[in-house]
Motif scaffolding. Structure first.
Motif, PDB file in Angstrom:
ATOM      1  N   LYS A   1       9.406   8.768  -7.871  1.00  0.00           N
ATOM      2  CA  LYS A   1      10.670   8.691  -7.141  1.00  0.00           C
ATOM      3  C   LYS A   1      10.508   8.902  -5.642  1.00  0.00           C
ATOM      4  O   LYS A   1      11.425   8.622  -4.872  1.00  0.00           O
ATOM      5  CB  LYS A   1      11.663   9.713  -7.696  1.00  0.00           C
ATOM      6  CG  LYS A   1      11.228  11.157  -7.522  1.00  0.00           C
ATOM      7  CD  LYS A   1      12.253  12.107  -8.114  1.00  0.00           C
ATOM      8  CE  LYS A   1      11.837  13.565  -7.927  1.00  0.00           C
ATOM      9  NZ  LYS A   1      12.837  14.494  -8.492  1.00  0.00           N
ATOM     10  N   GLU A   2       9.321   9.372  -5.205  1.00  0.00           N
ATOM     11  CA  GLU A   2       9.082   9.642  -3.789  1.00  0.00           C
ATOM     12  C   GLU A   2       8.069   8.681  -3.180  1.00  0.00           C
ATOM     13  O   GLU A   2       7.591   8.893  -2.075  1.00  0.00           O
ATOM     14  CB  GLU A   2       8.595  11.089  -3.611  1.00  0.00           C
ATOM     15  CG  GLU A   2       9.574  12.137  -4.113  1.00  0.00           C
ATOM     16  CD  GLU A   2       8.994  13.541  -4.076  1.00  0.00           C
ATOM     17  OE1 GLU A   2       7.947  13.723  -3.426  1.00  0.00           O
ATOM     18  OE2 GLU A   2       9.572  14.447  -4.695  1.00  0.00           O
ATOM     19  N   GLN A   3       7.760   7.602  -3.873  1.00  0.00           N
ATOM     20  CA  GLN A   3       6.680   6.718  -3.430  1.00  0.00           C
ATOM     21  C   GLN A   3       7.126   5.587  -2.512  1.00  0.00           C
ATOM     22  O   GLN A   3       6.286   4.906  -1.927  1.00  0.00           O
ATOM     23  CB  GLN A   3       5.969   6.123  -4.651  1.00  0.00           C
ATOM     24  CG  GLN A   3       5.181   7.138  -5.456  1.00  0.00           C
ATOM     25  CD  GLN A   3       4.449   6.507  -6.623  1.00  0.00           C
ATOM     26  OE1 GLN A   3       4.507   5.294  -6.828  1.00  0.00           O
ATOM     27  NE2 GLN A   3       3.747   7.320  -7.393  1.00  0.00           N
ATOM     28  N   GLY A   4       8.436   5.376  -2.364  1.00  0.00           N
ATOM     29  CA  GLY A   4       8.916   4.222  -1.620  1.00  0.00           C
ATOM     30  C   GLY A   4       8.362   4.103  -0.216  1.00  0.00           C
ATOM     31  O   GLY A   4       7.848   3.052   0.192  1.00  0.00           O
ATOM     32  N   LYS A   5       8.446   5.186   0.562  1.00  0.00           N
ATOM     33  CA  LYS A   5       7.972   5.137   1.951  1.00  0.00           C
ATOM     34  C   LYS A   5       6.464   4.932   2.015  1.00  0.00           C
ATOM     35  O   LYS A   5       5.959   4.254   2.914  1.00  0.00           O
ATOM     36  CB  LYS A   5       8.375   6.407   2.682  1.00  0.00           C
ATOM     37  CG  LYS A   5       9.866   6.509   2.960  1.00  0.00           C
ATOM     38  CD  LYS A   5      10.179   7.745   3.797  1.00  0.00           C
ATOM     39  CE  LYS A   5      11.677   7.818   4.098  1.00  0.00           C
ATOM     40  NZ  LYS A   5      12.009   9.003   4.942  1.00  0.00           N
TER      41      LYS A   5
ATOM     42  N   ASP B   1       3.491  -4.535  -2.251  1.00  0.00           N
ATOM     43  CA  ASP B   1       3.913  -3.172  -1.909  1.00  0.00           C
ATOM     44  C   ASP B   1       5.319  -3.152  -1.319  1.00  0.00           C
ATOM     45  O   ASP B   1       6.106  -2.236  -1.593  1.00  0.00           O
ATOM     46  CB  ASP B   1       2.930  -2.546  -0.917  1.00  0.00           C
ATOM     47  CG  ASP B   1       1.701  -1.969  -1.600  1.00  0.00           C
ATOM     48  OD1 ASP B   1       1.716  -1.817  -2.838  1.00  0.00           O
ATOM     49  OD2 ASP B   1       0.720  -1.666  -0.901  1.00  0.00           O
ATOM     50  N   ALA B   2       5.632  -4.146  -0.498  1.00  0.00           N
ATOM     51  CA  ALA B   2       6.974  -4.220   0.091  1.00  0.00           C
ATOM     52  C   ALA B   2       8.024  -4.369  -1.011  1.00  0.00           C
ATOM     53  O   ALA B   2       9.064  -3.702  -0.994  1.00  0.00           O
ATOM     54  CB  ALA B   2       7.058  -5.382   1.078  1.00  0.00           C
ATOM     55  N   GLU B   3       7.732  -5.225  -1.983  1.00  0.00           N
ATOM     56  CA  GLU B   3       8.668  -5.434  -3.100  1.00  0.00           C
ATOM     57  C   GLU B   3       8.819  -4.153  -3.919  1.00  0.00           C
ATOM     58  O   GLU B   3       9.926  -3.794  -4.332  1.00  0.00           O
ATOM     59  CB  GLU B   3       8.178  -6.581  -3.974  1.00  0.00           C
ATOM     60  CG  GLU B   3       8.258  -7.937  -3.278  1.00  0.00           C
ATOM     61  CD  GLU B   3       7.571  -9.046  -4.070  1.00  0.00           C
ATOM     62  OE1 GLU B   3       6.921  -8.714  -5.105  1.00  0.00           O
ATOM     63  OE2 GLU B   3       7.665 -10.227  -3.669  1.00  0.00           O
ATOM     64  N   ALA B   4       7.702  -3.456  -4.141  1.00  0.00           N
ATOM     65  CA  ALA B   4       7.757  -2.203  -4.906  1.00  0.00           C
ATOM     66  C   ALA B   4       8.538  -1.135  -4.150  1.00  0.00           C
ATOM     67  O   ALA B   4       9.277  -0.349  -4.748  1.00  0.00           O
ATOM     68  CB  ALA B   4       6.339  -1.713  -5.202  1.00  0.00           C
ATOM     69  N   ALA B   5       8.374  -1.117  -2.819  1.00  0.00           N
ATOM     70  CA  ALA B   5       9.109  -0.144  -2.002  1.00  0.00           C
ATOM     71  C   ALA B   5      10.608  -0.415  -2.066  1.00  0.00           C
ATOM     72  O   ALA B   5      11.415   0.520  -2.122  1.00  0.00           O
ATOM     73  CB  ALA B   5       8.609  -0.206  -0.557  1.00  0.00           C
ATOM     74  N   ILE B   6      10.985  -1.685  -2.049  1.00  0.00           N
ATOM     75  CA  ILE B   6      12.403  -2.053  -2.166  1.00  0.00           C
ATOM     76  C   ILE B   6      12.951  -1.609  -3.517  1.00  0.00           C
ATOM     77  O   ILE B   6      14.042  -1.045  -3.608  1.00  0.00           O
ATOM     78  CB  ILE B   6      12.574  -3.574  -1.974  1.00  0.00           C
ATOM     79  CG1 ILE B   6      12.255  -3.968  -0.530  1.00  0.00           C
ATOM     80  CG2 ILE B   6      13.998  -4.008  -2.333  1.00  0.00           C
ATOM     81  CD1 ILE B   6      12.137  -5.460  -0.307  1.00  0.00           C
TER      82      ILE B   6
ATOM     83  N   GLY C   1      13.894   1.836  -3.669  1.00  0.00           N
ATOM     84  CA  GLY C   1      15.055   2.218  -2.872  1.00  0.00           C
ATOM     85  C   GLY C   1      14.744   2.606  -1.444  1.00  0.00           C
ATOM     86  O   GLY C   1      15.581   3.229  -0.772  1.00  0.00           O
ATOM     87  N   ALA C   2      13.570   2.250  -0.944  1.00  0.00           N
ATOM     88  CA  ALA C   2      13.186   2.604   0.424  1.00  0.00           C
ATOM     89  C   ALA C   2      13.606   1.503   1.395  1.00  0.00           C
ATOM     90  O   ALA C   2      13.203   0.351   1.244  1.00  0.00           O
ATOM     91  CB  ALA C   2      11.677   2.823   0.515  1.00  0.00           C
ATOM     92  N   ALA C   3      14.396   1.877   2.392  1.00  0.00           N
ATOM     93  CA  ALA C   3      14.804   0.911   3.414  1.00  0.00           C
ATOM     94  C   ALA C   3      13.589   0.329   4.121  1.00  0.00           C
ATOM     95  O   ALA C   3      13.594  -0.838   4.543  1.00  0.00           O
ATOM     96  CB  ALA C   3      15.730   1.589   4.420  1.00  0.00           C
ATOM     97  N   GLU C   4      12.534   1.132   4.248  1.00  0.00           N
ATOM     98  CA  GLU C   4      11.318   0.679   4.911  1.00  0.00           C
ATOM     99  C   GLU C   4      10.687  -0.512   4.183  1.00  0.00           C
ATOM    100  O   GLU C   4       9.959  -1.302   4.795  1.00  0.00           O
ATOM    101  CB  GLU C   4      10.314   1.829   4.997  1.00  0.00           C
ATOM    102  CG  GLU C   4      10.725   2.963   5.917  1.00  0.00           C
ATOM    103  CD  GLU C   4      11.673   3.954   5.265  1.00  0.00           C
ATOM    104  OE1 GLU C   4      12.043   4.935   5.930  1.00  0.00           O
ATOM    105  OE2 GLU C   4      12.037   3.746   4.078  1.00  0.00           O
ATOM    106  N   GLY C   5      10.969  -0.636   2.881  1.00  0.00           N
ATOM    107  CA  GLY C   5      10.446  -1.774   2.140  1.00  0.00           C
ATOM    108  C   GLY C   5      11.035  -3.083   2.629  1.00  0.00           C
ATOM    109  O   GLY C   5      10.336  -4.099   2.735  1.00  0.00           O
TER     110      GLY C   5
END
Length: 210
Positions: free
Chosen positions: A128-132, A166-171, A174-178
């Protein structure tokens, strides 16, 4: 005397976090102080902080947190308390810790080391904390791809493919940075409309607007 090494370890463990051999040696020195019956309460607190810093450097965050908290409560010296407090913030938020370390490596041009660190981080940090972290790895992989390719990036470039994944996984996390990373990738490929869409999504996720 072993206790005289503790102030040196306090400095070295912050300045050379990648030296796991030093972390092992520091823990051994600190343990000798802790088991010495003539050690003062202040020295024991310092030894606990040194052990906590060494454990932080070897990514054993929960163990480090317990020792840092105990050590901070036992010492009176401001420098020791400040170092312990700073380290406690890091071990209490592993994602932020790895993000900061990866950024430092990247800023020094060590992109491969930064990517390796983030890959290792993703095995330690809760999902749950991996997005960024995923977004950061995406951006660094994109820059690494650009640095090894002259002219336009081919869509088949492995680092580019990894960056997009990685960008898709970040999105998804729920990470805006994704969204921002996805925009950078689209822009690099000349996909202007897709880039703008991703940048808008990033702003929206941050509560802003274009």
């Amino acid at each position: 005397k072993t206790e005289e090494m503790l102030p040196l370890w306090l400095l070295l463990l912050d300045e050379a976090r990648n030296r796991t051999d030093w972390a092992v040696q520091a823990r051994a020195d600190a343990q000798r102080v802790l088991t010495n019956p003539q050690t003062t309460a202040e020295q024991k607190g310092e030894a606990q902080i040194v052990q906590g810093l060494a454990l932080r450097n070897t990514e054993k965050f929960s163990e480090a947190k317990a020792l840092l908290e105990a050590g901070r409560s036992a010492v009176d010296k401001g420098e020791w308390r400040d170092r312990a407090a700073a380290a406690l913030k890091e071990v209490s938020d592993p994602a932020a810790y790895f993000t900061r370390q990866a950024q430092e490596l990247y800023d020094h041009g060590q992109m491969e080391a930064a990517l390796a660190l983030l890959t290792r981080a993703l095995k330690v940090v809760p999902a749950k904390e991996q997005g960024k972290l995923l977004a950061q790895r995406s951006l660094i992989a994109l820059d690494a791809a650009r640095s090894k390719t002259k002219g336009a990036l081919p869509p088949t470039e492995p680092l580019l493919i990894a960056a997009r994944k990685d960008a898709e996984a970040a999105i998804q996390a729920g990470a805006a940075e994704g969204h921002y990373a996805a925009g950078r990738i689209a822009e690099e490929l000349g996909q202007v409309d897709a880039a703008m869409q991703s940048y808008r999504a990033a702003l929206t996720a941050h509560g802003g607007q274009l």
